[in-house]
Design a protein around this motif. Structure first.
Motif, PDB file in Angstrom:
ATOM      1  N   ARG A   1       0.840  -1.213   0.000  1.00  0.00           N
ATOM      2  CA  ARG A   1       0.000   0.000   0.000  1.00  0.00           C
ATOM      3  C   ARG A   1       0.871   1.257   0.000  1.00  0.00           C
ATOM      4  NH1 ARG A   1      -2.558  -2.484   4.426  1.00  0.00           N
ATOM      5  NH2 ARG A   1      -4.266  -3.807   3.716  1.00  0.00           N
TER       6      ARG A   1
ATOM      7  N   ARG B   1       0.980   4.244  -2.710  1.00  0.00           N
ATOM      8  CA  ARG B   1       0.782   5.661  -2.355  1.00  0.00           C
ATOM      9  C   ARG B   1       1.974   6.517  -2.782  1.00  0.00           C
ATOM     10  NH1 ARG B   1      -0.672   3.638   3.066  1.00  0.00           N
ATOM     11  NH2 ARG B   1      -2.837   2.991   2.901  1.00  0.00           N
TER      12      ARG B   1
ATOM     13  N   GLN C   1      -5.849   9.325  -8.348  1.00  0.00           N
ATOM     14  CA  GLN C   1      -6.466   8.847  -7.109  1.00  0.00           C
ATOM     15  C   GLN C   1      -7.337   7.626  -7.374  1.00  0.00           C
ATOM     16  OE1 GLN C   1      -5.826   9.805  -3.911  1.00  0.00           O
ATOM     17  NE2 GLN C   1      -7.070   8.024  -3.410  1.00  0.00           N
ATOM     18  N   LYS C   2      -8.070   7.630  -8.487  1.00  0.00           N
ATOM     19  CA  LYS C   2      -8.899   6.459  -8.836  1.00  0.00           C
ATOM     20  C   LYS C   2      -8.026   5.232  -9.052  1.00  0.00           C
ATOM     21  CE  LYS C   2     -12.753   9.040 -10.757  1.00  0.00           C
ATOM     22  NZ  LYS C   2     -13.260   9.685 -11.963  1.00  0.00           N
TER      23      LYS C   2
ATOM     24  N   THR D   1      -5.103   4.737  -7.693  1.00  0.00           N
ATOM     25  CA  THR D   1      -4.600   4.371  -6.362  1.00  0.00           C
ATOM     26  C   THR D   1      -5.648   3.553  -5.608  1.00  0.00           C
ATOM     27  OG1 THR D   1      -3.311   6.409  -6.314  1.00  0.00           O
ATOM     28  CG2 THR D   1      -3.648   5.295  -4.207  1.00  0.00           C
ATOM     29  N   ASP D   2      -6.901   4.029  -5.626  1.00  0.00           N
ATOM     30  CA  ASP D   2      -7.979   3.313  -4.936  1.00  0.00           C
ATOM     31  C   ASP D   2      -8.142   1.902  -5.501  1.00  0.00           C
ATOM     32  OD1 ASP D   2      -8.360   5.596  -3.440  1.00  0.00           O
ATOM     33  OD2 ASP D   2     -10.100   6.284  -4.603  1.00  0.00           O
ATOM     34  N   LYS D   3      -8.057   1.781  -6.815  1.00  0.00           N
ATOM     35  CA  LYS D   3      -8.218   0.481  -7.475  1.00  0.00           C
ATOM     36  C   LYS D   3      -7.128  -0.489  -7.018  1.00  0.00           C
ATOM     37  CE  LYS D   3      -7.326  -1.375 -12.033  1.00  0.00           C
ATOM     38  NZ  LYS D   3      -6.950  -1.015 -13.383  1.00  0.00           N
TER      39      LYS D   3
END
Length: 185
Positions: free
Chosen positions: A125, A129, A161-162, A164-166
Motif C-alpha cells: 500500500r 501511495r 487517485q482512482k 490508487t484506490d483500485k
C-alpha cells in the motif's frame, strides 16, 4: 502529458502488486505449492542458481512437493539447499527424487504468518501511495510551468487517485485471500 504520468504511475502500482504477490508466495500455508521453493538457491557448479532452473518442482499431494533434479548428482546438493533455506522444511530423498513434506502449522505459527502477510500488504500500500505522490508532484510541476490548466491538474489528480484506490483495493483483496488461506485448517 498527464496520460504519460498516469501510465507511469500505473506501471509502478502494478510492480507493487507483483512484489506483494511474490512476498505472499514465500509465506507458506499448510498446503504444498511449488512457488514456496522459488527462493531456494542451489550451488550448481560453483554458481548460485535458482532451484527451478535445475529441477522440476511438482505437487505430489496436498502436503508434499516432489523435486526431480535434471542431473542425478545434484540430489544431495538440492536437499542441503532446501534444508538450509529459511523455510523450515525437511526434505527426504528416495532414489533420484526429493520429497518435501509440508509440516502442519500450529495456531501460533498461523498468526505469525498472518502478521507477516499484513506487514507485506502494508508495504505494498505504501509503495502504491508513493507512486501516487510522485505522479501528483509531476502534475503540480506541469501546472507551475504553465503547461496545463488548473482544471487539467484537478482532473489528472482525480484520475491518479482512482488508480490508487483500485490498486489498494486489489492489495486488500489479496491480503484477505491470503489470510483465509493461512487460517484454513
Amino acid at each position: 502529458m498527464i496520460n504519460d504520468i498516469k501510465a507511469d504511475a500505473e506501471k509502478k502500482m502494478k510492480k507493487s502488486l507483483e512484489a506483494l504477490h511474490s512476498a505472499f508466495n514465500k509465506i507458506r500455508t499448510g498446503r504444498a505449492h511449488p512457488a514456496i521453493l522459488d527462493s531456494v538457491m542451489v550451488n550448481y557448479y560453483g554458481q548460485e542458481t535458482p532451484l527451478k532452473q535445475i529441477a522440476s518442482v511438482n505437487v505430489e499431494d496436498n502436503r508434499t512437493l516432489m523435486v526431480a533434479p535434471w542431473e542425478k548428482n545434484l540430489v544431495p546438493t538440492i536437499e542441503k539447499a532446501i534444508m538450509t533455506s529459511d523455510l523450515g522444511l525437511n526434505p527426504s530423498t528416495s532414489g533420484d527424487v526429493i520429497r518435501v513434506p509440508m509440516p502442519m502449522l500450529t495456531e501460533e505459527t498461523r498468526k505469525e504468518m498472518v502478521k507477516q502477510a499484513k506487514a507485506d500488504a502494508e508495504h505494498g500500500r505504501v509503495s502504491i501511495r508513493n507512486a501516487r505522490r510522485d505522479a501528483n508532484s509531476m502534475i503540480k510541476d506541469l501546472l507551475k510551468e504553465k503547461e496545463i490548466s488548473e482544471d487539467d491538474q484537478r482532473r489528472g489528480e482525480d484520475e491518479v487517485q482512482k488508480l490508487t484506490d483500485k490498486y489498494i483495493a486489489e492489495v486488500d483483496k489479496m491480503l484477505k485471500a491470503k489470510e483465509e488461506d493461512l487460517m484454513a485448517v
